[in-house]
Design a protein around this motif. Structure first.
Motif, short mmCIF file in Angstrom:
data_model
loop_
_atom_site.label_atom_id
_atom_site.label_comp_id
_atom_site.label_asym_id
_atom_site.label_seq_id
_atom_site.Cartn_x
_atom_site.Cartn_y
_atom_site.Cartn_z
N ARG A 91 0.78 -1.22 0.22
CA ARG A 91 -0.08 -0.01 -0.13
C ARG A 91 0.77 1.46 0.14
O ARG A 91 0.61 2.14 -0.52
CB ARG A 91 -0.93 0.02 1.24
N GLN A 92 1.94 1.11 0.58
CA GLN A 92 3.02 2.45 0.77
C GLN A 92 3.59 2.59 -0.57
O GLN A 92 3.73 4.02 -0.90
CB GLN A 92 4.04 2.14 1.77
N LYS A 94 2.20 2.39 -3.41
CA LYS A 94 1.32 3.01 -4.30
C LYS A 94 1.05 4.52 -4.00
O LYS A 94 0.48 5.31 -4.98
CB LYS A 94 -0.25 2.28 -4.20
N VAL A 95 1.53 4.80 -3.00
CA VAL A 95 1.12 6.78 -2.73
C VAL A 95 2.34 7.20 -2.32
O VAL A 95 3.50 6.63 -2.26
CB VAL A 95 0.19 6.69 -1.57
N ARG A 96 2.44 8.53 -2.35
CA ARG A 96 3.77 9.34 -2.22
C ARG A 96 3.52 10.25 -1.02
O ARG A 96 2.45 10.73 -0.69
CB ARG A 96 4.21 9.92 -3.34
N LYS A 98 2.88 12.25 2.21
CA LYS A 98 2.19 12.17 3.75
C LYS A 98 1.36 10.96 3.58
O LYS A 98 0.58 10.59 4.77
CB LYS A 98 1.58 13.34 4.07
N ALA A 99 0.95 10.74 2.54
CA ALA A 99 -0.21 9.61 2.39
C ALA A 99 0.18 8.10 2.78
O ALA A 99 -0.52 7.50 2.97
CB ALA A 99 -0.85 9.54 0.98
N LYS A 100 1.70 8.03 2.87
CA LYS A 100 2.13 6.75 3.34
C LYS A 100 1.84 6.48 4.66
O LYS A 100 1.62 5.34 5.03
CB LYS A 100 3.72 6.75 2.92
N ALA A 102 -0.93 7.38 6.16
CA ALA A 102 -2.18 7.06 6.07
C ALA A 102 -2.26 5.50 5.50
O ALA A 102 -3.16 4.95 6.06
CB ALA A 102 -3.10 7.90 5.42
N ALA A 103 -1.40 5.16 4.66
CA ALA A 103 -1.54 3.95 4.23
C ALA A 103 -1.38 2.79 5.16
O ALA A 103 -1.82 1.55 5.08
CB ALA A 103 -0.62 3.75 2.87
N ALA A 106 -4.52 2.24 6.93
CA ALA A 106 -5.76 1.95 6.17
C ALA A 106 -6.09 0.39 6.20
O ALA A 106 -5.25 -0.61 6.55
CB ALA A 106 -5.46 2.23 4.81
#
Length: 112
Positions: A91-92, A94-96, A98-100, A102-103, A106
């Motif tokens: 999941r991490q 797939k995102v960049r 600060k969203a990491k 949150a991943a 999740a």
């Protein structure tokens, strides 16, 4: 030390029973004894295995293997399993940014 137990009335003997007997023999607490590698002889009535007897619980925590400490509850088990760690890693990726963060927290998508 190597231990050999004779138990003609029962098919096998529990590690807690062995610990309590060794604790009375060596005059230490049951928590300071590690019993492992128990093998039952064919036909029952006799078992052999290994035991490590420490002077106190602190010495056991210092010198005993992590596997046996986890089994007896002296070291906390990991919070996340191996599969959960791998899913978080995916999941991490797939995102960049600060969203990491949150991943990590999740929830996995549920199948319908």
């Amino acid at each position: 030390m190597k231990i050999e137990v004779v138990h003609p009335e029962s098919a096998s003997i529990s590690k807690t029973a062995i610990k309590s007997k060794l604790a009375s023999l060596f005059k230490v607490k049951e928590e300071a004894i590690a019993v492992f590698g128990m093998k039952i002889k064919f036909g029952g009535g006799r078992s052999s295995g290994f035991a490590l007897v420490y002077d106190n619980v602190e010495l056991r925590k210092k010198y005993d293997s992590k596997k046996m400490l986890k089994r007896d509850g002296y070291v906390p088990k990991p919070v996340r399993t191996r599969k959960q760690k791998k899913e978080i890693k995916g999941r991490q990726k797939k995102v960049r940014g600060k969203a990491k963060a949150a991943a990590v927290n999740a929830q996995k998508k549920k199948k319908r």
